[in-house]
Scaffold this active site. Structure first.
Site, PDB file in Angstrom:
ATOM      1  N   ARG A   1       0.842  -0.846  -0.044  1.00 27.78           N
ATOM      2  CA  ARG A   1       0.073  -0.252   0.604  1.00 27.78           C
ATOM      3  C   ARG A   1       0.741   1.450  -0.311  1.00 27.78           C
ATOM      4  O   ARG A   1       0.608   2.412  -0.125  1.00 27.78           O
ATOM      5  CB  ARG A   1      -0.531   0.135   1.088  1.00 27.78           C
ATOM      6  CG  ARG A   1      -2.630  -0.419   0.728  1.00 27.78           C
ATOM      7  CD  ARG A   1      -2.903  -0.043   2.309  1.00 27.78           C
ATOM      8  NE  ARG A   1      -4.340  -0.184   2.710  1.00 27.78           N
ATOM      9  CZ  ARG A   1      -5.254  -0.958   2.396  1.00 27.78           C
ATOM     10  NH1 ARG A   1      -4.509  -2.656   2.610  1.00 27.78           N
ATOM     11  NH2 ARG A   1      -6.386  -0.820   2.693  1.00 27.78           N
TER      12      ARG A   1
ATOM     13  N   ARG B   1     -21.766  -1.343   2.956  1.00 32.06           N
ATOM     14  CA  ARG B   1     -20.887  -3.364   3.146  1.00 32.06           C
ATOM     15  C   ARG B   1     -21.047  -3.636   5.303  1.00 32.06           C
ATOM     16  O   ARG B   1     -21.233  -2.748   5.933  1.00 32.06           O
ATOM     17  CB  ARG B   1     -19.159  -3.018   2.895  1.00 32.06           C
ATOM     18  CG  ARG B   1     -18.815  -4.264   3.860  1.00 32.06           C
ATOM     19  CD  ARG B   1     -17.018  -3.830   2.515  1.00 32.06           C
ATOM     20  NE  ARG B   1     -16.583  -3.281   3.944  1.00 32.06           N
ATOM     21  CZ  ARG B   1     -15.602  -2.755   2.956  1.00 32.06           C
ATOM     22  NH1 ARG B   1     -14.960  -3.354   2.434  1.00 32.06           N
ATOM     23  NH2 ARG B   1     -14.684  -1.725   3.719  1.00 32.06           N
TER      24      ARG B   1
ATOM     25  N   ARG C   1      -9.584   7.267   4.585  1.00 33.32           N
ATOM     26  CA  ARG C   1      -9.319   6.491   3.952  1.00 33.32           C
ATOM     27  C   ARG C   1      -8.822   6.649   2.416  1.00 33.32           C
ATOM     28  O   ARG C   1      -7.798   6.180   2.057  1.00 33.32           O
ATOM     29  CB  ARG C   1     -10.454   5.448   4.345  1.00 33.32           C
ATOM     30  CG  ARG C   1      -9.993   4.645   5.204  1.00 33.32           C
ATOM     31  CD  ARG C   1     -10.991   3.560   6.157  1.00 33.32           C
ATOM     32  NE  ARG C   1     -11.089   2.271   4.470  1.00 33.32           N
ATOM     33  CZ  ARG C   1     -12.226   1.791   4.702  1.00 33.32           C
ATOM     34  NH1 ARG C   1     -13.277   1.872   5.060  1.00 33.32           N
ATOM     35  NH2 ARG C   1     -11.838   0.688   3.746  1.00 33.32           N
TER      36      ARG C   1
HETATM   37  P1  AP5 Z   1      -8.510  -3.174   4.349  1.00 33.10           P
HETATM   38  O1  AP5 Z   1      -9.473  -4.188   4.927  1.00 33.10           O
HETATM   39  O2  AP5 Z   1      -7.668  -3.285   3.001  1.00 33.10           O
HETATM   40  O3  AP5 Z   1      -9.400  -2.564   3.750  1.00 33.10           O
HETATM   41  P2  AP5 Z   1      -9.578  -1.111   2.238  1.00 33.10           P
HETATM   42  O4  AP5 Z   1      -7.997  -1.898   1.643  1.00 33.10           O
HETATM   43  O5  AP5 Z   1      -9.504   0.224   2.480  1.00 33.10           O
HETATM   44  O6  AP5 Z   1      -9.966  -2.443   0.703  1.00 33.10           O
HETATM   45  P3  AP5 Z   1     -12.121  -2.340   2.042  1.00 33.10           P
HETATM   46  O7  AP5 Z   1     -12.143  -4.139   2.142  1.00 33.10           O
HETATM   47  O8  AP5 Z   1     -12.247  -1.498   2.445  1.00 33.10           O
HETATM   48  O9  AP5 Z   1     -12.085  -2.820   0.180  1.00 33.10           O
HETATM   49  P4  AP5 Z   1     -12.787  -3.807  -0.590  1.00 33.10           P
HETATM   50  O10 AP5 Z   1     -11.499  -3.329  -1.655  1.00 33.10           O
HETATM   51  O11 AP5 Z   1     -12.300  -4.925  -0.378  1.00 33.10           O
HETATM   52  O12 AP5 Z   1     -14.160  -4.059  -1.343  1.00 33.10           O
HETATM   53  P5  AP5 Z   1     -14.770  -4.861  -1.214  1.00 33.10           P
HETATM   54  O13 AP5 Z   1     -14.646  -5.794  -1.625  1.00 33.10           O
HETATM   55  O14 AP5 Z   1     -15.221  -5.575   0.233  1.00 33.10           O
HETATM   56  O15 AP5 Z   1      -7.940  -2.380   5.149  1.00 33.10           O
HETATM   57  C1  AP5 Z   1      -8.669  -1.926   6.285  1.00 33.10           C
HETATM   58  C2  AP5 Z   1      -7.640  -1.389   7.420  1.00 33.10           C
HETATM   59  O16 AP5 Z   1      -5.842  -2.206   7.768  1.00 33.10           O
HETATM   60  C3  AP5 Z   1      -6.789  -0.276   6.532  1.00 33.10           C
HETATM   61  O17 AP5 Z   1      -7.722   0.742   6.470  1.00 33.10           O
HETATM   62  C4  AP5 Z   1      -5.418   0.119   7.490  1.00 33.10           C
HETATM   63  O18 AP5 Z   1      -5.310   0.770   8.627  1.00 33.10           O
HETATM   64  C5  AP5 Z   1      -5.121  -1.427   7.534  1.00 33.10           C
HETATM   65  N1  AP5 Z   1      -4.079  -1.828   6.299  1.00 33.10           N
HETATM   66  C6  AP5 Z   1      -4.229  -3.355   5.909  1.00 33.10           C
HETATM   67  N2  AP5 Z   1      -3.686  -3.207   4.780  1.00 33.10           N
HETATM   68  C7  AP5 Z   1      -2.468  -1.861   4.545  1.00 33.10           C
HETATM   69  C8  AP5 Z   1      -1.297  -1.668   4.479  1.00 33.10           C
HETATM   70  N3  AP5 Z   1      -0.629  -2.821   3.528  1.00 33.10           N
HETATM   71  N4  AP5 Z   1      -0.133  -1.330   4.831  1.00 33.10           N
HETATM   72  C9  AP5 Z   1      -0.815  -0.234   5.795  1.00 33.10           C
HETATM   73  N5  AP5 Z   1      -1.810  -0.724   6.777  1.00 33.10           N
HETATM   74  C10 AP5 Z   1      -2.791  -1.122   6.098  1.00 33.10           C
HETATM   75  O19 AP5 Z   1     -16.498  -4.247  -1.525  1.00 33.10           O
HETATM   76  C11 AP5 Z   1     -16.941  -2.881  -1.058  1.00 33.10           C
HETATM   77  C12 AP5 Z   1     -18.692  -3.394  -1.561  1.00 33.10           C
HETATM   78  O20 AP5 Z   1     -19.149  -3.288  -2.410  1.00 33.10           O
HETATM   79  C13 AP5 Z   1     -19.099  -4.195  -0.438  1.00 33.10           C
HETATM   80  O21 AP5 Z   1     -20.476  -4.375  -0.057  1.00 33.10           O
HETATM   81  C14 AP5 Z   1     -19.481  -5.016  -1.693  1.00 33.10           C
HETATM   82  O22 AP5 Z   1     -20.254  -6.194  -2.018  1.00 33.10           O
HETATM   83  C15 AP5 Z   1     -19.535  -4.149  -2.633  1.00 33.10           C
HETATM   84  N6  AP5 Z   1     -19.302  -4.505  -4.189  1.00 33.10           N
HETATM   85  C16 AP5 Z   1     -17.883  -5.083  -4.472  1.00 33.10           C
HETATM   86  N7  AP5 Z   1     -17.942  -4.995  -5.667  1.00 33.10           N
HETATM   87  C17 AP5 Z   1     -18.615  -4.334  -6.463  1.00 33.10           C
HETATM   88  C18 AP5 Z   1     -19.154  -4.196  -7.912  1.00 33.10           C
HETATM   89  N8  AP5 Z   1     -18.759  -4.349  -8.913  1.00 33.10           N
HETATM   90  N9  AP5 Z   1     -20.270  -3.409  -8.026  1.00 33.10           N
HETATM   91  C19 AP5 Z   1     -21.553  -3.123  -6.800  1.00 33.10           C
HETATM   92  N10 AP5 Z   1     -21.298  -3.222  -5.764  1.00 33.10           N
HETATM   93  C20 AP5 Z   1     -19.589  -4.182  -5.479  1.00 33.10           C
END
Ligand code: AP5
Length: 209
Positions: free
Chosen positions: A88, A122, A164
């Site tokens: 990241r 979500r 974020r």
């Molecule tokens: P993390 O859990 O990795 O969160 P993120 O990157 O912010 O990603 P998300 O899980 O929020 O989203 P996603 O892209 O996976 O979307 P999702 O599939 O769930 O990290 C959380 C925290 O941990 C960070 O803020 C940080 O503090 C820490 N951290 C983690 N890794 C780190 C690193 N490497 N370095 C430093 N800190 C770190 O989908 C979202 C929603 O949209 C769902 O409801 C889903 O059903 C819907 N959806 C999905 N696809 C579609 C579509 N095509 N159309 C419509 N809806 C959709």
């Protein structure tokens, strides 16, 4: 194949990574899930990470690099994996180059308006990591895979979501150029339906295999 999923919070990395890992029989390595479990279990890593995760800030690079080094050394990673949420930052990407050979970086593109809508609706299962959106849940309040009660993540609160997104644009988006320069980046329109996104990624991975 060793694959990175790159994209802003809510782009669908977790949703797609889970399905593609099931299809390919490789592990999904989600640093967000690893950190949330560590926080829930109050491990030393969890205690260090809690305030950062809940505020929507990045956990320090050294903590994440240690987590990934240990995880990639495990037996199940020998046949390939998807890194979901790592790297990241540029220092994390540079450290990863010393640990693993990456074959492909999947970038999911979604605009901020859609990301905010997705994250505010979500619901997640803290037991098995499954992700849902309220629009597809109806009256259901439990996980269809394991039966656990679904919750809203603390960092999906509106003010934390904006934080974020800023963190992503400032600290993670530079990785797009980083991986473009290494000719590993494949871009996908993450605003299509889940099925279309899945098919396009699978087609691309199939062509690379
Ligand atoms: P993390 O859990 O990795 O969160 P993120 O990157 O912010 O990603 P998300 O899980 O929020 O989203 P996603 O892209 O996976 O979307 P999702 O599939 O769930 O990290 C959380 C925290 O941990 C960070 O803020 C940080 O503090 C820490 N951290 C983690 N890794 C780190 C690193 N490497 N370095 C430093 N800190 C770190 O989908 C979202 C929603 O949209 C769902 O409801 C889903 O059903 C819907 N959806 C999905 N696809 C579609 C579509 N095509 N159309 C419509 N809806 C959709």
């Amino acid at each position: 194949m060793n694959i990175i999923f790159l994209g802003p919070p809510g782009a669908g990395k977790g949703t797609q990574a889970q399905r593609i890992c099931d299809a390919l029989g490789i592990p999904q390595i989600s640093t967000g899930d690893i950190l949330r479990k560590a926080i829930k279990d109050a491990t030393p890593t969890g205690l260090k990470a809690k305030a950062y995760v809940e505020a929507g800030k990045l956990v320090p690079d050294d903590v994440l690099i240690d987590i990934i080094k240990d995880r990639l050394a495990m037996e199940d990673c020998k046949k390939g994996y998807i890194l979901d949420g790592f790297p990241r930052t540029v220092p994390q990407a540079e450290a990863l180059e010393g640990i693993a050979k990456i074959d492909c970086v999947v970038e999911l593109e979604v605009d901020d308006e859609n990301l905010i809508r997705r994250l505010s609706g979500r619901r997640v299962c803290l037991n098995c990591g499954a992700t849902y959106h309220v629009s597809m849940l109806g009256d259901r309040t439990t996980c269809e895979k394991c039966g656990e009660t679904l919750i809203q993540r603390k960092d999906d609160a509106p003010e934390t979501v904006l934080n974020r997104l800023n963190v992503y644009h400032e600290q993670t988006a530079p990785l797009i150029k980083f991986y473009e320069s290494r000719k590993l980046l494949k871009k996908f329109d993450g605003m299509q339906g889940m099925e279309e996104v899945y098919q396009s990624i699978m087609d691309t991975l199939g062509a690379l295999a």
